[in-house]
Design a protein around this motif. Structure first.
Motif, short mmCIF file in Angstrom:
data_model
loop_
_atom_site.label_atom_id
_atom_site.label_comp_id
_atom_site.label_asym_id
_atom_site.label_seq_id
_atom_site.Cartn_x
_atom_site.Cartn_y
_atom_site.Cartn_z
N GLU A 1 0.30 7.30 -6.20
CA GLU A 1 -0.91 8.12 -6.35
C GLU A 1 -0.62 9.59 -6.06
N TYR B 1 -10.37 1.70 -6.65
CA TYR B 1 -10.92 2.23 -5.39
C TYR B 1 -12.01 3.25 -5.68
N LYS B 2 -11.74 4.13 -6.63
CA LYS B 2 -12.74 5.15 -6.99
C LYS B 2 -14.00 4.50 -7.53
N HIS C 1 0.21 4.19 -2.61
CA HIS C 1 -0.12 5.50 -2.05
C HIS C 1 0.86 6.58 -2.53
N GLU D 1 -11.87 7.69 2.18
CA GLU D 1 -10.62 7.12 1.66
C GLU D 1 -9.76 6.49 2.76
N TYR E 1 -5.40 -1.54 -0.63
CA TYR E 1 -4.18 -1.62 -1.44
C TYR E 1 -3.30 -2.79 -1.00
N ALA F 1 0.81 -1.22 0.00
CA ALA F 1 0.00 0.00 0.00
C ALA F 1 0.85 1.27 0.00
N LYS G 1 -8.06 2.97 2.01
CA LYS G 1 -7.07 2.81 0.94
C LYS G 1 -5.91 1.88 1.33
N GLN H 1 -5.39 -0.43 -8.87
CA GLN H 1 -5.81 -0.24 -7.48
C GLN H 1 -6.39 1.15 -7.26
N ILE H 2 -5.72 2.15 -7.81
CA ILE H 2 -6.15 3.55 -7.62
C ILE H 2 -7.50 3.81 -8.26
#
Length: 293
Positions: free
Chosen positions: A48, A105-106, A45, A222, A229, A41, A225, A101-102
């Motif tokens: 991102e 998530y959305k 992160h 969030e 992740y 993660a 996350k 993954q990014i």
């Protein structure tokens, strides 16, 4: 004030020169250095954030692409950053994983929100069948005498018609209750039995719906996350959201009995205390909250 000034100068000046200096020293861009240094993660992160705060439009837009555009987006990033796939063969795989993954998530939030917005409809046969399925899963030896019945209180609903209890979370609250009862039937029966404790009892279904709201709010903010992740190597789905909900149900029951509240009247206080405990756990970049039985 000082923090705001630091963020402004770091974002507009220091970060650019620091990245430029490190590239000259290592021969690699920031994205490559992240892949070389971090995993899990923490890697996703940082990727991102790097993309989001980049001044390059191609990189900025990378966090907003849909799944079908990820492959092309990765190719565009490699062109923008002059990354030679022959020299860095792992970059494409790592970046693809991070973007899935990014963006996943959305999309998961949008999917969950879509289900949450659907109210329970007693004229919808699927909704009614799902509700009866919940009863049969939790009370397999006891027949429901009528659709509108005081028996619903036996599994923790407030009134004679459970549909009124689903207003806040819509059909999502029922889907989660059924998911836990179907996939963790033994544990669901145990927790339902414990919820009838003469002193420490609570309304099983109502608390379950409340925990759906908790899972939803953590997803929306969030806060999930790091967990997702780490837990999901690709695209997080509704299945993973349901699994997190199951973790909350199981852990809340343990928490409630460990705390031994004086009365159900203190539910909101202990609910918030549990909420803060979960939020604290989710701050760990290595976190993966899975139900372990």
């Amino acid at each position: 004030m000082f923090i705001s000034l630091w963020e402004f100068f770091y974002g507009h000046f220091f970060r650019f020169w620091m990245k430029w200096l490190l590239r000259q020293m290592t021969g690699k861009c920031e994205l490559q250095r992240i892949f070389d240094t971090y995993v899990g993660a923490q890697r996703t992160h940082r990727i991102e954030n790097s993309l989001r705060y980049s001044k390059n439009k191609v990189l900025q837009n990378a966090t907003r692409v849909v799944e079908s555009e990820v492959d092309k987006c990765v190719e565009d990033i490699m062109k923008e950053k002059n990354i030679n796939p022959a020299k860095d063969s792992s970059f494409k795989i790592c970046m693809t994983t991070c973007l899935l993954q990014i963006t996943g998530y959305k999309q998961l939030y949008l999917d969950v929100e879509s289900v949450r917005k659907k109210p329970y409809d007693s004229d919808n046969l699927q909704h009614e069948e799902l509700l009866l399925k919940l009863w049969n899963l939790l009370m397999p030896t006891k027949k429901l005498k009528a659709r509108i019945s005081k028996q619903w209180a036996d599994i923790g609903f407030q009134g004679d018609d459970p549909k009124t209890d689903f207003r806040g979370m819509g059909i999502l609250g029922l889907i989660n209750l059924v998911y836990f009862s179907e996939n963790y039937t033994r544990e669901a029966h145990q927790i339902l039995s414990r919820s009838n404790h003469p002193k420490l009892g609570y309304s099983y279904a109502i608390v379950g719906i409340n925990l759906t709201e908790m899972a939803y709010s953590l997803l929306k903010s969030e806060a999930l996350k790091f967990h997702l992740y780490n837990f999901v190597p690709g695209i997080p789905t509704m299945e993973h959201f349901h699994q997190f909900y199951c973790y909350l149900v199981y852990e809340f029951d343990k928490f409630w009995f460990e705390e031994e509240p004086e009365s159900i009247m203190y539910f909101n206080l202990y609910r918030e205390k549990f909420h803060e405990k979960i939020k604290g756990l989710l701050l760990d970049c290595n976190v993966a909250l899975t139900l372990k039985i």
